[in-house]
Design a protein around this motif. Structure first.
Motif, mmCIF file in Angstrom:
data_model
loop_
_atom_site.group_PDB
_atom_site.id
_atom_site.type_symbol
_atom_site.label_atom_id
_atom_site.label_comp_id
_atom_site.label_asym_id
_atom_site.label_seq_id
_atom_site.Cartn_x
_atom_site.Cartn_y
_atom_site.Cartn_z
ATOM 1 N N TYR A 420 -27.920 -18.139 6.968
ATOM 2 C CA TYR A 420 -27.683 -18.696 5.616
ATOM 3 C C TYR A 420 -29.115 -19.607 5.393
ATOM 4 N N LEU A 421 -29.728 -19.228 4.106
ATOM 5 C CA LEU A 421 -30.837 -19.839 3.535
ATOM 6 C C LEU A 421 -32.058 -19.582 4.862
ATOM 7 N N GLY A 422 -31.895 -18.856 5.685
ATOM 8 C CA GLY A 422 -33.233 -18.624 6.561
ATOM 9 C C GLY A 422 -33.125 -20.047 7.421
ATOM 10 N N LEU A 423 -31.971 -20.694 7.489
ATOM 11 C CA LEU A 423 -32.182 -22.196 8.155
ATOM 12 C C LEU A 423 -30.983 -22.086 9.554
ATOM 13 N N GLY A 424 -30.001 -21.231 9.237
ATOM 14 C CA GLY A 424 -28.825 -21.457 10.050
ATOM 15 C C GLY A 424 -28.099 -20.323 10.178
ATOM 16 N N VAL A 425 -27.624 -20.236 11.374
ATOM 17 C CA VAL A 425 -26.685 -19.097 11.598
ATOM 18 C C VAL A 425 -25.257 -19.438 12.132
ATOM 19 N N THR A 426 -24.285 -18.620 11.594
ATOM 20 C CA THR A 426 -22.733 -18.794 11.780
ATOM 21 C C THR A 426 -22.563 -18.497 13.269
ATOM 22 N N GLY A 427 -22.024 -19.528 13.752
ATOM 23 C CA GLY A 427 -21.586 -19.599 15.248
ATOM 24 C C GLY A 427 -22.555 -20.085 16.232
ATOM 25 N N PHE A 428 -23.688 -20.792 15.748
ATOM 26 C CA PHE A 428 -24.828 -21.446 16.515
ATOM 27 C C PHE A 428 -24.849 -22.595 15.706
ATOM 28 N N PRO A 429 -24.039 -23.345 16.284
ATOM 29 C CA PRO A 429 -24.124 -24.923 15.554
ATOM 30 C C PRO A 429 -25.164 -25.657 16.055
ATOM 31 N N THR A 471 -21.626 -31.678 14.216
ATOM 32 C CA THR A 471 -22.332 -30.495 14.342
ATOM 33 C C THR A 471 -22.416 -30.106 12.811
ATOM 34 N N ILE A 472 -23.184 -29.065 12.471
ATOM 35 C CA ILE A 472 -23.335 -28.379 11.400
ATOM 36 C C ILE A 472 -23.565 -27.014 11.689
ATOM 37 N N GLU A 473 -23.039 -26.021 10.951
ATOM 38 C CA GLU A 473 -23.297 -24.658 10.945
ATOM 39 C C GLU A 473 -22.775 -23.942 10.001
ATOM 40 N N PRO A 474 -23.397 -22.794 9.551
ATOM 41 C CA PRO A 474 -22.898 -22.208 8.177
ATOM 42 C C PRO A 474 -21.650 -21.565 8.346
ATOM 43 N N GLU A 475 -20.796 -21.638 6.941
ATOM 44 C CA GLU A 475 -19.648 -20.867 7.018
ATOM 45 C C GLU A 475 -20.049 -19.374 7.227
ATOM 46 N N PRO A 476 -18.913 -18.601 7.579
ATOM 47 C CA PRO A 476 -19.305 -16.879 7.759
ATOM 48 C C PRO A 476 -19.394 -16.443 6.255
ATOM 49 N N ASP A 477 -18.540 -16.932 5.306
ATOM 50 C CA ASP A 477 -18.587 -16.339 3.872
ATOM 51 C C ASP A 477 -20.151 -16.742 3.349
ATOM 52 N N ALA A 478 -20.470 -17.935 3.694
ATOM 53 C CA ALA A 478 -21.885 -18.184 2.911
ATOM 54 C C ALA A 478 -23.071 -17.273 3.616
ATOM 55 N N GLU A 479 -22.791 -17.295 4.840
ATOM 56 C CA GLU A 479 -23.983 -16.313 5.547
ATOM 57 C C GLU A 479 -23.981 -14.962 4.974
ATOM 58 N N ALA A 480 -22.768 -14.479 4.853
ATOM 59 C CA ALA A 480 -22.559 -13.090 4.348
ATOM 60 C C ALA A 480 -22.990 -13.003 3.060
ATOM 61 N N TYR A 481 -22.846 -13.998 1.944
ATOM 62 C CA TYR A 481 -23.231 -13.976 0.657
ATOM 63 C C TYR A 481 -24.618 -14.221 0.811
ATOM 64 N N TRP A 482 -25.284 -14.759 1.660
ATOM 65 C CA TRP A 482 -26.844 -15.079 1.653
ATOM 66 C C TRP A 482 -27.519 -13.832 1.962
ATOM 67 N N VAL A 483 -27.067 -13.044 2.985
ATOM 68 C CA VAL A 483 -27.544 -11.869 3.194
ATOM 69 C C VAL A 483 -27.599 -10.778 1.890
ATOM 70 N N ASP A 484 -26.500 -10.717 1.445
ATOM 71 C CA ASP A 484 -26.201 -9.966 0.221
ATOM 72 C C ASP A 484 -27.355 -10.189 -0.866
ATOM 73 N N TYR A 485 -27.343 -11.645 -1.066
ATOM 74 C CA TYR A 485 -28.441 -12.102 -1.965
ATOM 75 C C TYR A 485 -29.873 -11.889 -1.707
ATOM 76 N N VAL A 486 -30.125 -11.990 -0.467
ATOM 77 C CA VAL A 486 -31.613 -11.595 -0.197
ATOM 78 C C VAL A 486 -31.764 -10.159 -0.374
ATOM 79 N N ASN A 487 -30.993 -9.204 -0.331
ATOM 80 C CA ASN A 487 -31.175 -7.846 -0.222
ATOM 81 C C ASN A 487 -31.066 -7.583 -1.819
ATOM 82 N N ALA A 488 -30.284 -8.388 -2.596
ATOM 83 C CA ALA A 488 -30.241 -7.868 -4.142
ATOM 84 C C ALA A 488 -31.514 -8.227 -4.693
#
Length: 541
Positions: A420-429, A471-488
């Motif tokens: 997510y944003l190239g800054l964080g990874v879901t499941g890796f707080p 703790t802080i970590e990306p939400e799964p939906d936010a990470e999925a959205y960001w992957v799609d956004y980068v590719n778009a």
């Protein structure tokens, strides 16, 4: 039991900190300086014996930055800007490494850097909300870990049958001996014609007795036009640094060019206008060549026109038509990392330099005496592998990182890197990546990109401290959205039309996903908006 610098050795007490930063390149050094100033207890672990990251390891002949010196430098301290004197338009590796060491000394960074320390495992523990980093010099523990490991830090060393039997020395451009290499009187083989090779080949050719270049894929390259840095030009930059730094942040690649960006389509220019503009930029040199028109990276017809201009230059420069044809690419221009050179194509006019095309007839094996292609042996005394890096993800995946419930980063990224944003990874707080996949990183001037990431991470840690969040970590939906956004976004450009290391195409078996995000200014705005909106897309516990 502790080592002389206070780091616990295997079997001793762990070294405990608020934050552990992995890597002491430009990202790791600034991260340490920034967080230390904000009252955090920080340790940096670095496998090298000194600072500099990319510029510590890449000491090959001709190694040089492709961003102009006055822009490839820190902006966080105006005094540092004013006191450092650059000597060339594009700084070479030795000068950049001297700058990195100057920064380390100026801010007394070394006391918190553990050199010659290799990370072997990184594990999250939910019970105490801590990361545990195993190294070859003992264990580190911290609430937060920042991966400042660089985008080009794991060398891609290809395997060729018989290489272990080669009777001469072999080198990789990304692992160059610190004492240097003397090629005088030797026959040298260079495998690869990417950016490192394009820099190294002219320098090696000037020294060796015979040079054989083995090329799988020809590359476009434009002149760098490197020269001693004019004192008046440097003084002008220093007098106007604040304004120019601000302007850099508004540019797609976080750098300002020597000529204004062209906005109109290349395909609509008249032949005379197009030729004159491209010739002017060819003479000026550098990345301004690719900013001549607004649609070079977006429109295939316009791109093809620019590509044909460079093909014509290759035909003009290289004397032998057959060699020129081999050196001429026919794919999209600038869909790979654009190369800047000093007399690269001219080098192939030298009588002791030859080019071997291995695109259709690959290298069969390395014999004790040389390189075998199509049944023919090319005798060489030394081999240089200029075969690039496992870019952006290689170093992270080699550290055996596990997050919540033992989830492996390697599994999470099995279908390509997800952030997510190239800054964080879901499941890796509490794990941050500087210039990670999904950020502009390698499509930009790296130091402004690094500073933006470090400043964002530092702001985040201060906010967490003030809120008492664990703790802080990306939400799964936010990470999925960001992957799609980068590719778009990437799909709006011509970048995905090439098999490049941007997609991981240079690594056999690596999933091909476009990893960096085109467009620096919009990305910065998004990051600021996310932080201001209570870290939208992140879960704060």
């Amino acid at each position: 039991m502790s080592s002389p610098d206070g780091v616990s050795m295997n079997g001793g007490e762990p070294s405990v900190h608020d934050v552990v930063v992995v890597g002491a390149g430009f990202a790791g050094m600034y991260m340490l300086h920034k967080l230390r100033g904000l009252g955090f207890d920080v340790a940096v672990v670095e496998r090298a014996s000194g600072v500099g990251g990319t510029w510590y390891w890449n000491r090959y002949p001709g190694a040089r930055c492709d961003v102009e010196s006055m822009q490839y430098s820190y902006s966080f301290d105006p005094e540092l800007e004013q006191e450092w004197e650059w000597t060339e338009r594009y700084s070479g590796q030795p000068e950049i490494l001297r700058y990195a060491n100057h920064v380390a000394d100026r801010y007394d960074l070394r006391r918190d850097i553990r050199f010659e320390t290799t990370v072997t495992g990184v594990d999250w523990h939910d019970a105490d909300n801590q990361w545990r980093l195993q190294t070859d010099r003992g264990e580190f523990r911290s609430r937060f870990v920042v991966m400042a490991t660089g985008c080009l830090s794991t060398a891609n060393v290809p395997h060729f049958d018989g290489v272990e039997c080669f009777e001469g020395p072999t080198y990789h451009t990304g692992r160059w001996p610190h004492e240097g290499v003397d090629f005088s009187g030797l026959s040298v083989g260079v495998i690869g014609t990417g950016s490192s090779a394009i820099q190294a080949i002219p320098v090696i050719a000037a020294e060796c007795r015979e040079l054989t270049v083995f090329q799988r894929t020809p590359n476009y390259s434009v002149p760098a036009r490197n020269e001693p840095l004019d004192a008046a030009d440097q003084a002008d930059w220093k007098a106007n640094y604040r304004e120019r730094r601000a302007r850099m942040l508004t540019q797609q690649a976080a750098m300002v060019q020597r000529l204004p960006d062209g906005e109109e389509p290349a395909k609509e220019a008249t032949a005379d206008e197009f030729g004159e503009r491209m010739q002017e930029r060819w003479e000026v040199g550098g990345f301004t060549f690719y900013r001549a028109y607004g649609d070079i990276g977006l429109d295939a017809e316009s791109n093809g026109r620019v590509a044909e201009f460079v093909r014509g230059k290759i035909a003009e420069i290289v004397d032998d038509p057959e060699t020129a044809a081999k050196l001429t690419p026919h794919n999209t221009i600038a869909c790979k990392r654009p190369c800047l050179d000093t007399n690269y194509y001219e080098t192939f006019n030298l009588p002791h330099v030859r080019l071997v095309d291995v695109s259709e007839t690959p290298i069969e094996r390395i014999s004790p005496a040389g390189v075998v292609v199509g049944g023919e042996e090319y005798p060489v005394d030394a081999i240089v592998f200029a075969t690039g890096f496992d870019a952006m993800t290689g170093t992270l995946l080699r550290m055996n990182i596990t997050g919540r419930d033992g989830a492996r980063l390697a599994d999470h990224w099995d279908a390509g890197p997800r952030t997510y944003l190239g800054l964080g990874v879901t499941g890796f707080p509490n794990m941050f990546t500087v210039s990670g996949p999904g950020s502009p990183s390698v499509l930009t001037n790296m130091i402004p990109s690094i500073e933006q990431h470090v400043d964002w991470i530092a702001r985040c840690l201060v906010d967490l401290r003030e809120r008492g969040a664990a703790t802080i970590e990306p939400e799964p939906d936010a990470e999925a959205y960001w992957v799609d956004y980068v590719n778009a976004v990437a799909d709006l450009t011509l970048f995905p039309t090439c098999n490049s290391w941007y997609l991981g195409a240079n690594i056999p078996g690596k999933t091909r996903v476009f990893m960096p995000l085109p467009g620096f200014p919009p990305y910065v705005e998004i990051c600021e908006d996310v932080a201001s909106d209570n870290y939208r897309g992140f879960v704060l516990a």
